[in-house]
Write an enzyme that holds these catalytic residues in place. Structure first.
Site, PDB file in Angstrom:
ATOM      1  N   LEU A  58       0.791  -1.150   0.202  1.00 31.04           N
ATOM      2  CA  LEU A  58      -0.145  -0.044  -0.015  1.00 31.04           C
ATOM      3  C   LEU A  58       0.917   1.334  -0.096  1.00 31.04           C
ATOM      4  O   LEU A  58       2.098   1.234   0.800  1.00 31.04           O
ATOM      5  CB  LEU A  58      -0.904   0.000   1.287  1.00 31.04           C
ATOM      6  CG  LEU A  58      -2.056  -0.978   1.380  1.00 31.04           C
ATOM      7  CD1 LEU A  58      -2.744  -0.959   2.588  1.00 31.04           C
ATOM      8  CD2 LEU A  58      -2.838  -0.623   0.162  1.00 31.04           C
ATOM      9  N   ASP A  59       0.438   2.297  -1.011  1.00 31.10           N
ATOM     10  CA  ASP A  59       1.205   3.344  -0.765  1.00 31.10           C
ATOM     11  C   ASP A  59       1.499   4.107   0.557  1.00 31.10           C
ATOM     12  O   ASP A  59       0.589   3.797   1.557  1.00 31.10           O
ATOM     13  CB  ASP A  59       0.913   4.478  -1.824  1.00 31.10           C
ATOM     14  CG  ASP A  59       0.461   3.760  -3.254  1.00 31.10           C
ATOM     15  OD1 ASP A  59       1.299   3.070  -3.584  1.00 31.10           O
ATOM     16  OD2 ASP A  59      -0.118   4.320  -4.081  1.00 31.10           O
ATOM     17  N   TYR A  60       2.573   4.825   0.527  1.00 26.62           N
ATOM     18  CA  TYR A  60       2.808   5.831   1.760  1.00 26.62           C
ATOM     19  C   TYR A  60       1.755   6.549   2.221  1.00 26.62           C
ATOM     20  O   TYR A  60       1.392   6.578   3.485  1.00 26.62           O
ATOM     21  CB  TYR A  60       4.054   6.812   1.614  1.00 26.62           C
ATOM     22  CG  TYR A  60       4.510   7.383   2.755  1.00 26.62           C
ATOM     23  CD1 TYR A  60       5.422   6.683   3.696  1.00 26.62           C
ATOM     24  CD2 TYR A  60       3.977   8.883   2.795  1.00 26.62           C
ATOM     25  CE1 TYR A  60       5.876   7.646   4.807  1.00 26.62           C
ATOM     26  CE2 TYR A  60       4.628   9.536   4.008  1.00 26.62           C
ATOM     27  CZ  TYR A  60       5.461   8.931   4.995  1.00 26.62           C
ATOM     28  OH  TYR A  60       5.901   9.616   5.692  1.00 26.62           O
ATOM     29  N   HIS A  71       0.619   2.493  -7.749  1.00 27.85           N
ATOM     30  CA  HIS A  71      -0.621   3.485  -7.777  1.00 27.85           C
ATOM     31  C   HIS A  71      -1.716   3.403  -8.754  1.00 27.85           C
ATOM     32  O   HIS A  71      -2.119   4.318  -9.305  1.00 27.85           O
ATOM     33  CB  HIS A  71       0.319   4.969  -8.246  1.00 27.85           C
ATOM     34  CG  HIS A  71       1.403   5.231  -7.386  1.00 27.85           C
ATOM     35  ND1 HIS A  71       1.464   5.321  -5.912  1.00 27.85           N
ATOM     36  CD2 HIS A  71       2.549   5.369  -7.801  1.00 27.85           C
ATOM     37  CE1 HIS A  71       2.640   5.538  -5.614  1.00 27.85           C
ATOM     38  NE2 HIS A  71       3.373   5.488  -6.756  1.00 27.85           N
TER      39      HIS A  71
END
Length: 233
Positions: free
Chosen positions: A100-102, A185
C-alpha cells in the site's frame, strides 16, 4: 503424512514452488536418499537440504493490519521512515503481502507463510482488492463506465474493474473501486486518466476478507476460517 514441498515450506525453507525447485535439483534428501517430487514425509523422517538438517516447522502467523497513512509497506526503510512492521509487536519475522502506498491506508496482510503470500500476489490468480476513495469533482456516469471497461495507465489498458458511486455532493465523489491487478498507484492513475485527483484512498477488502471496524494502526490475528478462505482464493 504431508507432501515434502509443504513440509519444507512450513519449516521456512521457501515457498512450495521454491521447494519443488530444490527437490528437482537433487538438493533435498529424505533419510539419506535423494527426494522425489510429490514424496510424502512425516516428522520422524530425517530431511536435509544441501546436507543441512531441516527440523521443526516454524510457527505460521497471519495478521490483518489497518495500515495508516505515513508509513511504508516494507520490512526496513533506508530513509528511516516508519514501516508497517513498527506497528506490530510480534517476535516472528513477518512480511507484508503486496503493498500500500505511503499515503494510502487500509487492509494489509502480514505473514511468514511464503506460499500464501505468493498465492495472494500472483497475477494469474486475479484476486480482487476493493478500495474506497474520495475524488475532487463529480464523476459522470460515462466516466464510471469507462473506468469499468478499462483505461490506459502508463500506456497499457487496465483490466475490467467494478466502480460504484457511493455518494456525491457539489464538490466531491466517494467511490468503491474493485480491481484484481496490482500495478503501482493503479487506482490513482485510473482516476487521473479520466481527469480526477484522488484525495483519499483506503483498501477495505481482499476478496471477501474485509477490514471491518479495526482502527488505524491496530492489528489482529486472522482466525482459522479466514486463513482457510485465503488459501482457497
Amino acid at each position: 503424512m504431508v507432501r515434502l514441498n509443504k513440509f519444507l515450506a512450513d519449516c521456512g525453507v521457501g515457498s512450495r514452488r521454491e521447494c519443488d525447485g530444490l527437490i528437482e535439483s537433487g538438493a533435498v534428501k529424505v533419510n539419506g536418499k535423494v527426494a522425489k517430487l510429490g514424496q510424502l514425509v512425516d516428522e520422524s523422517d530425517k530431511i536435509t537440504v544441501r546436507d543441512k538438517r531441516v527440523g521443526d516447522k516454524q510457527k505460521l502467523y497471519y495478521v490483518l493490519l489497518h495500515k495508516p497513512k505515513g508509513c511504508v509497506t516494507t520490512v526496513k526503510d533506508d530513509l528511516g521512515r516508519k514501516t508497517v512492521m513498527d506497528l506490530v509487536d510480534i517476535k516472528a519475522r513477518l512480511y507484508p503481502v503486496g503493498r500500500l502506498d505511503y499515503d494510502t491506508e487500509g487492509l494489509l496482510i502480514l505473514t511468514n507463510d511464503g506460499d500464501l503470500s505468493n498465492r495472494l500476489t500472483h497475477p494469474r490468480n486475479e484476486i480482487n482488492k476493493t478500495y474506497v476513495c474520495r475524488i475532487s469533482g463529480i464523476l459522470k456516469e460515462n466516466e464510471r463506465q469507462q473506468l469499468e471497461r478499462g483505461v490506459l495507465v502508463d500506456g497499457v489498458k487496465t483490466a475490467p474493474a467494478r466502480v460504484k458511486i457511493l455518494e456525491q455532493d457539489a464538490h466531491h465523489t466517494r467511490l468503491e473501486v474493485t480491481i484484481h491487478e496490482g500495478r503501482n498507484h493503479q487506482v490513482k492513475k485510473m482516476l487521473e486518466s479520466v481527469g480526477y485527483e484522488v484525495e483519499f484512498l483506503k483498501r477495505v477488502a481482499v476478496g471477501d476478507l474485509r477490514l471491518g471496524g479495526l482502527k488505524r494502526g491496530d492489528y489482529r490475528f486472522l482466525n482459522e476460517a479466514e486463513i482457510d478462505y485465503l488459501k482457497r482464493l
